[in-house]
Design an enzyme around this catalytic site. Structure first.
Site, PDB file in Angstrom:
ATOM      1  N   LYS A  69      -8.069 -42.590  27.295  1.00  0.00           N
ATOM      2  CA  LYS A  69      -7.319 -43.436  26.355  1.00  0.00           C
ATOM      3  C   LYS A  69      -6.010 -43.880  26.982  1.00  0.00           C
ATOM      4  O   LYS A  69      -5.607 -45.039  26.870  1.00  0.00           O
ATOM      5  CB  LYS A  69      -7.060 -42.670  25.043  1.00  0.00           C
ATOM      6  CG  LYS A  69      -8.295 -42.593  24.166  1.00  0.00           C
ATOM      7  CD  LYS A  69      -8.175 -41.585  23.038  1.00  0.00           C
ATOM      8  CE  LYS A  69      -9.486 -41.497  22.270  1.00  0.00           C
ATOM      9  NZ  LYS A  69      -9.593 -40.344  21.389  1.00  0.00           N
ATOM     10  N   GLN A 113      -5.788 -36.200  18.493  1.00  0.00           N
ATOM     11  CA  GLN A 113      -7.140 -35.927  18.983  1.00  0.00           C
ATOM     12  C   GLN A 113      -7.758 -34.755  18.208  1.00  0.00           C
ATOM     13  O   GLN A 113      -7.155 -33.683  18.099  1.00  0.00           O
ATOM     14  CB  GLN A 113      -7.073 -35.589  20.493  1.00  0.00           C
ATOM     15  CG  GLN A 113      -8.409 -35.386  21.154  1.00  0.00           C
ATOM     16  CD  GLN A 113      -9.242 -36.664  21.222  1.00  0.00           C
ATOM     17  OE1 GLN A 113      -8.736 -37.744  21.513  1.00  0.00           O
ATOM     18  NE2 GLN A 113     -10.528 -36.532  20.950  1.00  0.00           N
ATOM     19  N   ASP A 136      -6.662 -44.659  14.149  1.00  0.00           N
ATOM     20  CA  ASP A 136      -8.010 -44.108  13.985  1.00  0.00           C
ATOM     21  C   ASP A 136      -8.610 -44.509  12.633  1.00  0.00           C
ATOM     22  O   ASP A 136      -9.815 -44.354  12.419  1.00  0.00           O
ATOM     23  CB  ASP A 136      -7.964 -42.567  14.051  1.00  0.00           C
ATOM     24  CG  ASP A 136      -8.495 -42.021  15.370  1.00  0.00           C
ATOM     25  OD1 ASP A 136      -9.229 -42.762  16.062  1.00  0.00           O
ATOM     26  OD2 ASP A 136      -8.194 -40.861  15.696  1.00  0.00           O
TER      27      ASP A 136
END
Ligand code: NAD
Length: 309
Positions: A69, A113, A136
Site C-alpha cells: 500500500k 490494517q 476502507d
C-alpha cells in the site's frame, strides 16, 4: 459511481471459452488515472493527498499488504504515512493515534490494517476514524450512506468487483447478480453496489438452500466465501460473468502452496462468458480502489470537485 474501465481481452487457453478479466491490467490503468488526477490536483490546487496506514503487531501477511500500500501510494504521487506499532499497543494508545490522524491536515485517508490483536476491539477503532477519512469504507456512517444510496467512501474490494463486472458486461442494468457470502467487508457492500447498478440482487450465505440452483440464476456470480474452489462449473449459467473474490492458499506438489479462489476456475471457465483469475483478478483492484478513495477523500476534504473515473 463513474466506473469506466476498458474491456478485457480473450483467453488463449483452449480449455476455456470465457474471456479472462485481466484485473492486473485494469488495476494498473486505474492506478495511472489516479496518479494523473493527483498530479493535476497538486498543480492546480497545491494539494498532496496523504494516506496514513496503521499496523499493530507482527502478522507477516499484514506487513506485506502495508508495504505494498505504501509503495503504490507513493507511486501515485501521494504522501504515505506508515505507523507500525508493537503487538502490545493498548486500545487507548491506538485510539489516541487515530484521533491525532483525524485532525492532521496532511492526512486525507486513514486505514487501520485488520486483523488487530485480540485485546483490541476492532469495531471501536474503526468507528473512531473520521468518516471523511475512512478510505476502507468500514465506518457505520459510510456503510449507511452506501445502504441508502448517498455518496460516500465505499469498501475497496467490492468497488473493484463492480468495476471488473462492468469491464466485461458494460451495462449491468437488469442483470441478475448472485453474490455468495454476506460479510460486511465484501458480500453485503457488493450487493448494495450492484443494486445501485440496477442489478436484481440475490445475496447467498452458508444457510442458503440449494446454493448451486440459486447460483445458476446469476448473469453475474460473485464468490466471496473463503472456501477453495467451492463454486463448480455446473453452478454457472452459460455465458455468465464470474467474479472470484476468494484468496485461499492450498497445498501444491512443490510444497510451496498455491493460491486459488472460491471458484473452480477450470470448470467455471468452460461455461462462463467471462471470469476473473486468482491471482490477477480482484486482488490487484483492492489497492487501486484504495488509491482512488484516498484521492476522492482528499478532494472532498479540500472542497475540490474530483475527476470522474
Ligand atoms: P468471511 O469469512 O467474513 O465471510 C464469508 C461468507 O461466506 C459468510 O457470509 C458466510 O455466510 C459465507 N459462507 C461460508 N460458507 C459458506 C457456504 N458453504 N456456502 C455459502 N456461503 C458460505 O469472508 P470475507 O472477508 O468476506 O472474505 C471472503 C473471501 O474473500 C476470502 O477468501 C478472503 O480471503 C477473500 N478476500 C479477498 C480480498 C481481495 O482483495 N481480493 C479482500 C477481502 C477478502
Amino acid at each position: 459511481m463513474g466506473l469506466k474501465v476498458r474491456p478485457t481481452g480473450r483467453s488463449g487457453e483452449s480449455m476455456s471459452d470465457a474471456k479472462i478479466i485481466d484485473g492486473k491490467a485494469i488495476a494498473a490503468e486505474l492506478r495511472s488515472r489516479v496518479a494523473e488526477a493527483v498530479s493535476r490536483l497538486k498543480e492546480t490546487h497545491g494539494i498532496t493527498p496523504g494516506l496514513a496506514v496503521v499496523i499493530v503487531g507482527d502478522d507477516p501477511a499484514s506487513h506485506v499488504y502495508v508495504r505494498s500500500k505504501g509503495k503504490h501510494t507513493r507511486g501515485a504521487g501521494k504522501a504515505s504515512f506508515e505507523h507500525k506499532l508493537p503487538a502490545e499497543t493498548s486500545q487507548a494508545e491506538l485510539l489516541d493515534l487515530v484521533a491525532k490522524l483525524n485532525t492532521d491536515s496532511a492526512v486525507h485517508g486513514i486505514l487501520v490494517q485488520l486483523p488487530l490483536p485480540g485485546h483490541i476491539d476492532e469495531n471501536a477503532v474503526i468507528q473512531a476514524i473520521d468518516p471523511a477519512k475512512d478510505v476502507d469504507g468500514f465506518t457505520t456512517v459510510n456503510a449507511g450512506k452506501l445502504a441508502i444510496g448517498q455518496p460516500g467512501l465505499f469498501p475497496c474490494t467490492p468497488v473493484g468487483c463492480v468495476m471488473l463486472a462492468r469491464s466485461a458486461l458494460d451495462d449491468l442494468t437488469g442483470a441478475h447478480a448472485v453474490i455468495i457470502g454476506r460479510s460486511n467487508i465484501v458480500g453485503k457492500p457488493v450487493a448494495q453496489l450492484l443494486l445501485q447498478e440496477n442489478c436484481t440482487v440475490t445475496l447467498c450465505h452458508s444457510r442458503t438452500r440449494d446454493l448451486p440452483s440459486v447460483a445458476r440464476l446469476g448473469d453475474i456470480v460473485v464468490a466471496a466465501v473463503g472456501r477453495p474452489e467451492m463454486v463448480k462449473g455446473d453452478w454457472i449459467k452459460p455465458g455468465a460473468c464470474v467474479i472470484d473474490v476468494g484468496i485461499n492458499r492450498i497445498e501444491s506438489d512443490d510444497g510451496k502452496g498455491r493460491l486459488v479462489g472460491d471458484v473452480d476456475f477450470a470448470g467455471a471457465a468452460r461455461v462462463a462468458g467471462s471470469i476473473t483469475p486468482v491471482p490477477g483478478g480482484v486482488g490487484p483492484m483492492t489497492i487501486a480502489c484504495l488509491l482512488r478513495n484516498t484521492y476522492r477523500a482528499a478532494c472532498a476534504i479540500e472542497g475540490v470537485e474530483p475527476e470522474d473515473f
